[in-house]
Design a protein around this motif. Structure first.
Motif, PDB file in Angstrom:
ATOM      1  N   VAL A  73       5.497  13.783 -80.871  1.00  0.00           N
ATOM      2  CA  VAL A  73       4.398  12.826 -80.991  1.00  0.00           C
ATOM      3  C   VAL A  73       4.426  11.917 -79.765  1.00  0.00           C
ATOM      4  N   TYR A  74       3.327  11.887 -79.018  1.00  0.00           N
ATOM      5  CA  TYR A  74       3.220  11.071 -77.814  1.00  0.00           C
ATOM      6  C   TYR A  74       2.328   9.864 -78.093  1.00  0.00           C
ATOM      7  N   VAL A  75       2.833   8.667 -77.781  1.00  0.00           N
ATOM      8  CA  VAL A  75       2.008   7.465 -77.791  1.00  0.00           C
ATOM      9  C   VAL A  75       1.613   7.215 -76.339  1.00  0.00           C
ATOM     10  N   THR A  76       0.318   7.261 -76.060  1.00  0.00           N
ATOM     11  CA  THR A  76      -0.163   7.285 -74.686  1.00  0.00           C
ATOM     12  C   THR A  76      -1.409   6.420 -74.544  1.00  0.00           C
ATOM     13  N   ASN A  77      -1.990   6.395 -73.331  1.00  0.00           N
ATOM     14  CA  ASN A  77      -3.260   5.714 -73.093  1.00  0.00           C
ATOM     15  C   ASN A  77      -3.181   4.212 -73.370  1.00  0.00           C
ATOM     16  N   ARG A  78      -2.012   3.608 -73.083  1.00  0.00           N
ATOM     17  CA  ARG A  78      -1.789   2.176 -73.275  1.00  0.00           C
ATOM     18  C   ARG A  78      -1.869   1.760 -74.745  1.00  0.00           C
ATOM     19  N   ALA A  79      -1.670   2.680 -75.644  1.00  0.00           N
ATOM     20  CA  ALA A  79      -1.711   2.384 -77.071  1.00  0.00           C
ATOM     21  C   ALA A  79      -0.373   1.824 -77.543  1.00  0.00           C
ATOM     22  N   GLY A  97      10.688  16.864 -85.218  1.00  0.00           N
ATOM     23  CA  GLY A  97       9.905  15.703 -84.820  1.00  0.00           C
ATOM     24  C   GLY A  97      10.611  14.844 -83.796  1.00  0.00           C
ATOM     25  N   ALA A  98       9.852  14.302 -82.860  1.00  0.00           N
ATOM     26  CA  ALA A  98      10.365  13.363 -81.853  1.00  0.00           C
ATOM     27  C   ALA A  98       9.245  12.400 -81.507  1.00  0.00           C
ATOM     28  N   LEU A  99       9.606  11.162 -81.194  1.00  0.00           N
ATOM     29  CA  LEU A  99       8.630  10.125 -80.877  1.00  0.00           C
ATOM     30  C   LEU A  99       8.801   9.716 -79.424  1.00  0.00           C
ATOM     31  N   ILE A 100       7.755   9.937 -78.628  1.00  0.00           N
ATOM     32  CA  ILE A 100       7.798   9.658 -77.187  1.00  0.00           C
ATOM     33  C   ILE A 100       6.785   8.565 -76.865  1.00  0.00           C
ATOM     34  N   ILE A 101       7.275   7.450 -76.351  1.00  0.00           N
ATOM     35  CA  ILE A 101       6.414   6.338 -75.955  1.00  0.00           C
ATOM     36  C   ILE A 101       6.238   6.420 -74.441  1.00  0.00           C
ATOM     37  N   GLU A 102       5.055   6.804 -73.993  1.00  0.00           N
ATOM     38  CA  GLU A 102       4.820   6.985 -72.576  1.00  0.00           C
ATOM     39  C   GLU A 102       4.684   5.658 -71.841  1.00  0.00           C
ATOM     40  N   ARG A 103       4.761   5.719 -70.517  1.00  0.00           N
ATOM     41  CA  ARG A 103       4.602   4.518 -69.699  1.00  0.00           C
ATOM     42  C   ARG A 103       3.295   3.808 -70.052  1.00  0.00           C
ATOM     43  N   ASN A 104       3.355   2.489 -70.085  1.00  0.00           N
ATOM     44  CA  ASN A 104       2.225   1.589 -70.376  1.00  0.00           C
ATOM     45  C   ASN A 104       1.863   1.534 -71.861  1.00  0.00           C
ATOM     46  N   SER A 105       2.532   2.335 -72.695  1.00  0.00           N
ATOM     47  CA  SER A 105       2.336   2.245 -74.142  1.00  0.00           C
ATOM     48  C   SER A 105       3.554   1.569 -74.767  1.00  0.00           C
ATOM     49  N   ARG A 106       3.451   1.267 -76.079  1.00  0.00           N
ATOM     50  CA  ARG A 106       4.517   0.477 -76.699  1.00  0.00           C
ATOM     51  C   ARG A 106       4.812   0.950 -78.111  1.00  0.00           C
ATOM     52  N   LEU A 107       6.081   0.806 -78.485  1.00  0.00           N
ATOM     53  CA  LEU A 107       6.514   0.961 -79.865  1.00  0.00           C
ATOM     54  C   LEU A 107       6.954  -0.407 -80.369  1.00  0.00           C
ATOM     55  N   ILE A 108       6.334  -0.862 -81.439  1.00  0.00           N
ATOM     56  CA  ILE A 108       6.727  -2.123 -82.073  1.00  0.00           C
ATOM     57  C   ILE A 108       7.351  -1.757 -83.416  1.00  0.00           C
ATOM     58  N   ALA A 109       8.663  -1.645 -83.440  1.00  0.00           N
ATOM     59  CA  ALA A 109       9.422  -1.363 -84.651  1.00  0.00           C
ATOM     60  C   ALA A 109      10.320  -2.571 -84.888  1.00  0.00           C
ATOM     61  N   ASP A 110       9.772  -3.577 -85.534  1.00  0.00           N
ATOM     62  CA  ASP A 110      10.422  -4.882 -85.658  1.00  0.00           C
ATOM     63  C   ASP A 110      10.828  -5.096 -87.112  1.00  0.00           C
ATOM     64  N   GLY A 111      12.010  -4.593 -87.462  1.00  0.00           N
ATOM     65  CA  GLY A 111      12.511  -4.756 -88.807  1.00  0.00           C
ATOM     66  C   GLY A 111      13.181  -6.099 -89.005  1.00  0.00           C
ATOM     67  N   THR A 112      13.842  -6.245 -90.130  1.00  0.00           N
ATOM     68  CA  THR A 112      14.587  -7.464 -90.433  1.00  0.00           C
ATOM     69  C   THR A 112      15.973  -7.077 -90.944  1.00  0.00           C
ATOM     70  N   GLN A 113      16.831  -8.056 -91.085  1.00  0.00           N
ATOM     71  CA  GLN A 113      18.181  -7.771 -91.569  1.00  0.00           C
ATOM     72  C   GLN A 113      18.150  -7.176 -92.972  1.00  0.00           C
ATOM     73  N   THR A 114      17.233  -7.632 -93.807  1.00  0.00           N
ATOM     74  CA  THR A 114      17.145  -7.121 -95.169  1.00  0.00           C
ATOM     75  C   THR A 114      16.211  -5.922 -95.295  1.00  0.00           C
ATOM     76  N   GLU A 115      15.331  -5.733 -94.314  1.00  0.00           N
ATOM     77  CA  GLU A 115      14.420  -4.592 -94.317  1.00  0.00           C
ATOM     78  C   GLU A 115      14.393  -3.917 -92.948  1.00  0.00           C
ATOM     79  N   PRO A 116      15.474  -3.225 -92.606  1.00  0.00           N
ATOM     80  CA  PRO A 116      15.464  -2.492 -91.334  1.00  0.00           C
ATOM     81  C   PRO A 116      14.484  -1.322 -91.396  1.00  0.00           C
ATOM     82  N   ILE A 117      14.076  -0.862 -90.228  1.00  0.00           N
ATOM     83  CA  ILE A 117      13.251   0.338 -90.119  1.00  0.00           C
ATOM     84  C   ILE A 117      14.190   1.513 -89.858  1.00  0.00           C
ATOM     85  N   VAL A 118      14.051   2.575 -90.649  1.00  0.00           N
ATOM     86  CA  VAL A 118      14.986   3.700 -90.584  1.00  0.00           C
ATOM     87  C   VAL A 118      14.259   4.957 -90.120  1.00  0.00           C
ATOM     88  N   PHE A 119      14.761   5.562 -89.045  1.00  0.00           N
ATOM     89  CA  PHE A 119      14.339   6.884 -88.592  1.00  0.00           C
ATOM     90  C   PHE A 119      15.467   7.844 -88.957  1.00  0.00           C
TER      91      PHE A 119
END
Length: 455
Positions: A73-79, A97-119
């Motif tokens: 999965v590519y995140v592209t086009n400044r998304a 499955g693999a997650l690829i964040i291309e240049r100029n795009s962003r991944l916002i995976a902002d969990g918390t201590q009590t609710e981490p994000i799990v891959f």
């Protein structure tokens, strides 16, 4: 124009955008087969089907939930792809499955201590395996020492690097990455977290990579900083740096599993090269590291390819201070090229100071004509390092592999004092050496037994 739905609209989509469909599980081993959600925006499709697949070229905001990552999965086009705290992303084990964040795009995976994000793996508890899925790749525009704009390894069709040192690839905070790591070709793998030319505007904090089938973390150039990062039961290297990486990392711990290591390569706590060719191309790789706790297998029956706590080679420079190296079988502090040893032993560009050093054999090792292992030991001890032949003298509570480790120093441990930050900028000063003092920053969001976790 990118389309961002408000939280209210996202909430309404959960009830109005999805039509209940019968799922054909035969197309995937993760129970998400055909989605019946082909209409609408990419965001609507993902929320409806619970499948993240294809290309993401517009902003997508995913509410808390469980999703399957299917294929590359590519995140592209400044998304931007934004994932809510508490979400679980399972990697499809058929399509890897693999997650690829291309240049100029962003991944916002902002969990918390009590609710981490799990891959994690799409397999059921008890059957998960290292390499069940790909991993996460962040790509940015920060400098590298590659003569061209390189393509990231792992069979991924995306480039990295540029001239923007403060580039921003997003946020990974309170995130776990489990059972990742696949190889497209020998020597070309996806790691748990791969950073290619990632800039200092990116936030990497409180991340645990567990049971990775290659490196836990690899940094190809870039300037990104990190803190509070964990590597558990890595097959290859826990922390790997090359191609001109110059960022700062503070508070990191790695713990090896004695019976698990890459059968075709050597598994190290840290492996670091200027580049694959060992040239002095600039910017020179020079990670600045402090407060690491690097725990080897510490077992007479450990698999043979467990290797060194530190492996500095191929003309690299480095800074490692206020850290603990213990329990690796072949060496603690190892340097493997004349250029590397010269910049440490002669030019003082590299630093190895105020560390506690143990290895089952060869606490210090030199594969160089510039200085012997004995000379390197003398310099390290003059710079505040202490060498141990008895691993128990370092006095950590329960640091070796288990599903309930404790890396904190015992009362009276030499790790509780002796740190120095003289000449270091951008670090939090501590009195203690190693990743932990009297507070366990890994509590509440890490998982030391992900094989049996119920997601």
């Amino acid at each position: 124009m990118k389309k961002v739905l408000s939280a209210l609209v996202v909430s309404s989509l959960l009830f109005t955008a999805c039509v209940k469909v019968e799922i054909d599980d035969s197309t995937t081993n993760n129970g998400n087969g055909g989605s019946g959600c082909s209409d609408g925006t990419k965001q609507e499709q993902i929320i409806c089907s619970k499948i993240i697949t294809g290309q993401i070229s517009e902003d997508v905001v995913l509410p808390k939930g469980k999703y399957t990552l299917k294929g590359y999965v590519y995140v592209t086009n400044r998304a931007s792809l934004t994932i809510a705290a508490g979400s679980v992303i399972v990697g499809d084990t058929i399509s890897k499955g693999a997650l690829i964040i291309e240049r100029n795009s962003r991944l916002i995976a902002d969990g918390t201590q009590t609710e981490p994000i799990v891959f994690t793996s799409g397999r059921k508890p008890g059957s998960r395996l290292p390499g069940d899925w790909g991993g996460i790749i962040l790509l940015g525009n920060a400098p590298t020492n590659h003569p061209t704009t390189p393509t990231i390894e792992g069979g991924v069709n995306a480039q990295y690097g540029g001239s923007i040192a403060a580039d921003n690839s997003g946020i990974l905070r309170y995130v776990r990455i489990e059972f990742a790591g696949i190889a497209s070709d020998p020597g070309s793998e996806i790691n748990g977290l791969t950073c290619g030319g990632v800039g200092s505007g990116t936030i990497l904090e409180n991340i645990q990579v567990s049971f990775g089938n290659d490196d836990a973390y690899e940094f190809f150039g870039g300037t990104v900083n990190a803190k509070n990062i964990v590597a558990l039961a890595t097959a290859d290297d826990d922390f790997d740096f090359d191609n001109g990486y110059v960022g700062r990392i503070q508070f990191a711990v790695s713990m090896r599993k004695p019976d698990f290591v890459d059968p075709g390569d050597a598994g190290n706590g840290i492996e670091c090269d200027n580049n694959a060719g060992g040239t002095t191309a600039t910017p020179r790789t020079r990670p600045q590291l402090s407060n690491f706790t690097i725990i080897g297998p510490n077992s007479a029956t450990a698999a043979a390819n467990h290797n060194y706590s530190n492996r500095w080679r191929r003309a690299t420079q480095f800074v490692l201070r206020n850290s603990i190296l213990m329990g690796h079988p072949d060496a603690g502090f190892s340097m493997e090229s004349d250029e590397t040893v010269t910049d440490y032993y002669v030019n003082n560009i590299s630093e190895f100071k105020n560390n506690l050093v143990h290895a089952e054999t060869n606490p210090y090792r030199s594969n160089s004509t510039v200085a012997t292992a004995a000379q390197i030991k003398t310099k390290a001890e003059a710079d505040g390092c202490i060498t141990y032949t008895n691993i128990n003298d370092i006095q950590l509570e329960a640091p070796f592999y288990s599903t309930n480790p404790n890396f904190l120093p015992k009362t009276g441990s030499p790790a509780l004092a002796g740190a120095s930050f003289t000449g270091m900028t951008g670090f939090t000063s501590t009195t203690y050496r190693g990743a932990f003092g009297t507070t366990n920053w890994a509590a509440g969001w890490t998982n030391w037994d992900p094989q049996n976790a119920a997601y």
